[in-house]
Design a protein around this motif. Sequence first.
Motif, PDB file in Angstrom:
ATOM      1  N   GLU A 101       0.690  -1.167   0.033  1.00  0.00           N
ATOM      2  CA  GLU A 101       0.003   0.053   0.087  1.00  0.00           C
ATOM      3  C   GLU A 101       0.854   1.394  -0.026  1.00  0.00           C
ATOM      4  OE1 GLU A 101      -2.207  -0.373   3.644  1.00  0.00           O
ATOM      5  OE2 GLU A 101      -3.375  -2.058   2.877  1.00  0.00           O
ATOM      6  N   SER A 102       2.196   1.315   0.767  1.00  0.00           N
ATOM      7  CA  SER A 102       2.707   2.490   0.938  1.00  0.00           C
ATOM      8  C   SER A 102       3.995   2.654   0.038  1.00  0.00           C
ATOM      9  CB  SER A 102       3.096   2.523   2.513  1.00  0.00           C
ATOM     10  OG  SER A 102       1.878   2.597   3.355  1.00  0.00           O
ATOM     11  N   GLY A 103       4.385   1.522  -0.409  1.00  0.00           N
ATOM     12  CA  GLY A 103       5.681   1.651  -1.158  1.00  0.00           C
ATOM     13  C   GLY A 103       5.691   1.901  -2.503  1.00  0.00           C
ATOM     14  N   PRO A 104       6.583   1.817  -3.428  1.00  0.00           N
ATOM     15  CA  PRO A 104       8.049   1.098  -3.129  1.00  0.00           C
ATOM     16  C   PRO A 104       8.828   2.128  -2.092  1.00  0.00           C
ATOM     17  CG  PRO A 104       8.015   2.031  -5.588  1.00  0.00           C
ATOM     18  CD  PRO A 104       6.586   2.171  -4.749  1.00  0.00           C
ATOM     19  N   PHE A 105       9.609   1.391  -1.528  1.00  0.00           N
ATOM     20  CA  PHE A 105      10.639   2.253  -0.567  1.00  0.00           C
ATOM     21  C   PHE A 105      11.904   2.004  -0.951  1.00  0.00           C
ATOM     22  CE2 PHE A 105       7.012   1.183   2.412  1.00  0.00           C
ATOM     23  CZ  PHE A 105       6.697   2.422   2.954  1.00  0.00           C
ATOM     24  N   ASP A 106      12.700   3.087  -1.246  1.00  0.00           N
ATOM     25  CA  ASP A 106      14.097   2.945  -1.732  1.00  0.00           C
ATOM     26  C   ASP A 106      15.144   2.548  -0.675  1.00  0.00           C
ATOM     27  OD1 ASP A 106      13.543   4.574  -4.268  1.00  0.00           O
ATOM     28  OD2 ASP A 106      12.814   5.890  -2.936  1.00  0.00           O
ATOM     29  N   ILE A 107      14.715   2.487   0.636  1.00  0.00           N
ATOM     30  CA  ILE A 107      15.410   2.228   1.468  1.00  0.00           C
ATOM     31  C   ILE A 107      14.752   1.385   2.729  1.00  0.00           C
ATOM     32  CG2 ILE A 107      17.008   3.086   3.631  1.00  0.00           C
ATOM     33  CD1 ILE A 107      17.083   5.771   1.746  1.00  0.00           C
ATOM     34  N   LEU A 108      15.120   0.380   3.004  1.00  0.00           N
ATOM     35  CA  LEU A 108      14.691  -0.240   4.363  1.00  0.00           C
ATOM     36  C   LEU A 108      15.595  -0.453   5.394  1.00  0.00           C
ATOM     37  CD1 LEU A 108      12.566  -2.006   6.002  1.00  0.00           C
ATOM     38  CD2 LEU A 108      13.696  -4.126   4.904  1.00  0.00           C
ATOM     39  N   VAL A 109      15.412  -0.046   6.747  1.00  0.00           N
ATOM     40  CA  VAL A 109      15.923  -0.315   7.929  1.00  0.00           C
ATOM     41  C   VAL A 109      15.172  -0.992   8.774  1.00  0.00           C
ATOM     42  CG1 VAL A 109      17.271   0.551   9.803  1.00  0.00           C
ATOM     43  CG2 VAL A 109      17.647   1.795   7.611  1.00  0.00           C
ATOM     44  N   ASN A 110      15.596  -2.282   8.999  1.00  0.00           N
ATOM     45  CA  ASN A 110      14.827  -3.302  10.121  1.00  0.00           C
ATOM     46  C   ASN A 110      15.376  -3.256  11.303  1.00  0.00           C
ATOM     47  OD1 ASN A 110      13.065  -5.208  11.041  1.00  0.00           O
ATOM     48  ND2 ASN A 110      14.119  -6.898  10.111  1.00  0.00           N
ATOM     49  N   SER A 111      14.728  -2.700  12.210  1.00  0.00           N
ATOM     50  CA  SER A 111      15.379  -2.799  13.544  1.00  0.00           C
ATOM     51  C   SER A 111      14.341  -3.284  14.454  1.00  0.00           C
ATOM     52  CB  SER A 111      15.754  -1.311  13.854  1.00  0.00           C
ATOM     53  OG  SER A 111      16.368  -1.290  15.429  1.00  0.00           O
ATOM     54  N   ALA A 112      13.513  -3.849  13.817  1.00  0.00           N
ATOM     55  CA  ALA A 112      12.388  -4.683  14.780  1.00  0.00           C
ATOM     56  C   ALA A 112      13.129  -5.736  15.241  1.00  0.00           C
ATOM     57  CB  ALA A 112      11.158  -5.182  13.958  1.00  0.00           C
ATOM     58  N   GLY A 113      13.213  -6.093  16.692  1.00  0.00           N
ATOM     59  CA  GLY A 113      13.772  -7.384  17.364  1.00  0.00           C
ATOM     60  C   GLY A 113      13.259  -7.436  18.635  1.00  0.00           C
ATOM     61  N   ILE A 114      13.763  -8.531  19.025  1.00  0.00           N
ATOM     62  CA  ILE A 114      13.229  -8.991  20.331  1.00  0.00           C
ATOM     63  C   ILE A 114      14.516  -9.903  21.072  1.00  0.00           C
ATOM     64  CG2 ILE A 114      12.057 -11.087  20.064  1.00  0.00           C
ATOM     65  CD1 ILE A 114      10.035 -10.035  22.156  1.00  0.00           C
ATOM     66  N   ALA A 115      14.589  -9.755  22.421  1.00  0.00           N
ATOM     67  CA  ALA A 115      15.695 -10.942  23.079  1.00  0.00           C
ATOM     68  C   ALA A 115      14.956 -11.540  24.436  1.00  0.00           C
ATOM     69  CB  ALA A 115      16.732  -9.795  23.590  1.00  0.00           C
ATOM     70  N   ARG A 116      14.990 -12.715  24.392  1.00  0.00           N
ATOM     71  CA  ARG A 116      14.427 -13.714  25.640  1.00  0.00           C
ATOM     72  C   ARG A 116      15.780 -14.428  26.050  1.00  0.00           C
ATOM     73  NH1 ARG A 116      10.985 -10.498  25.500  1.00  0.00           N
ATOM     74  NH2 ARG A 116       8.667 -10.927  25.867  1.00  0.00           N
ATOM     75  N   HIS A 117      16.539 -13.673  26.825  1.00  0.00           N
ATOM     76  CA  HIS A 117      17.832 -14.441  27.256  1.00  0.00           C
ATOM     77  C   HIS A 117      17.691 -15.608  28.338  1.00  0.00           C
ATOM     78  CE1 HIS A 117      19.582 -11.600  24.658  1.00  0.00           C
ATOM     79  NE2 HIS A 117      19.638 -10.489  25.321  1.00  0.00           N
ATOM     80  N   ALA A 118      18.478 -16.585  28.234  1.00  0.00           N
ATOM     81  CA  ALA A 118      18.240 -17.645  29.095  1.00  0.00           C
ATOM     82  C   ALA A 118      19.296 -18.631  28.924  1.00  0.00           C
ATOM     83  CB  ALA A 118      16.899 -18.246  29.332  1.00  0.00           C
ATOM     84  N   PRO A 119      19.725 -19.398  29.891  1.00  0.00           N
ATOM     85  CA  PRO A 119      20.653 -20.645  29.597  1.00  0.00           C
ATOM     86  C   PRO A 119      20.109 -21.547  28.581  1.00  0.00           C
ATOM     87  CG  PRO A 119      20.563 -20.130  31.981  1.00  0.00           C
ATOM     88  CD  PRO A 119      19.434 -19.231  31.205  1.00  0.00           C
ATOM     89  N   ALA A 120      20.714 -22.015  27.551  1.00  0.00           N
ATOM     90  CA  ALA A 120      19.904 -22.921  26.577  1.00  0.00           C
ATOM     91  C   ALA A 120      19.265 -23.861  27.354  1.00  0.00           C
ATOM     92  CB  ALA A 120      21.280 -23.362  25.645  1.00  0.00           C
TER      93      ALA A 120
END
Length: 255
Positions: free
Chosen positions: A84-103
């Motif tokens: 709907e909104s593109g095209p985009f000449d540039i993408l920066v994907n900074s979406a992220g998550i961390a669930r830290h724990a011993p394996a």
Amino acid sequence: MLKLPRTPSFRLDGRAALVVGASSGIGLAAAAALAEAGARVTLAARSADRLDEVVSAFAEAGYEARAMALDVQNVEETEARVAESGPFDILVNSAGIARHAPALQTSLADFDLTTDINLRGAYFLTRAVASMLISAGRPGSLINISSQMAHVGGIDRAVYSATKHAVEGFTKSMAIEWGGHGIRVNTICPTFIRTPLAEQTFANPERLKWVEDKIKLGRIGEVEDIMGAVTFLASDAASLITGSALMIDGGWTAD
């Protein structure tokens, strides 16, 4: 008379950029960097309320920006919003998550959530933006915010590190596939940066010492340390760079 070469421009005037995870931290800094260089920025994140505040701050600074509520876990929604909104000449994907724990203590729920956002979401978001560029016959620069943990292992980070290693893999493969279309695909790999995501680690004295001992430059990273790299990779100054990982880790991975 000898004609000297000139540095390609770092300016991004007239280019449309999509920054996902733009409501705070590295994503917000990346969006500000692109806007400062002249790009029209679409700020995407799950929190619409927070995005409204960010858009207002951009407008006050004289930047052109708009908000897009987006959850990369929902692939169908992501593809529809980009279409709907593109095209985009540039993408920066900074979406992220961390669930830290011993394996040995990794829960299935934490594994699924981390891979859904960091790997599955990143993969299909990058593909969606590239698809629009290819259809429009336009080049582009697609940047995934990865991590130094995409190149090493870390305490309590088996799942997180696995997802970031995977991001490096699909980034290289996509760079090979789309190079003929003029689409560059790269990653930025930061060390520990002062963001809300890292506060859990910094609050643990043992983990904080581990971080400080590993960073050869002797300091925790700030979001400003990422901004120049984002502008560089998005710009014509990086026109021959694709399939690469730009390390911003204070020397962590130099060992």
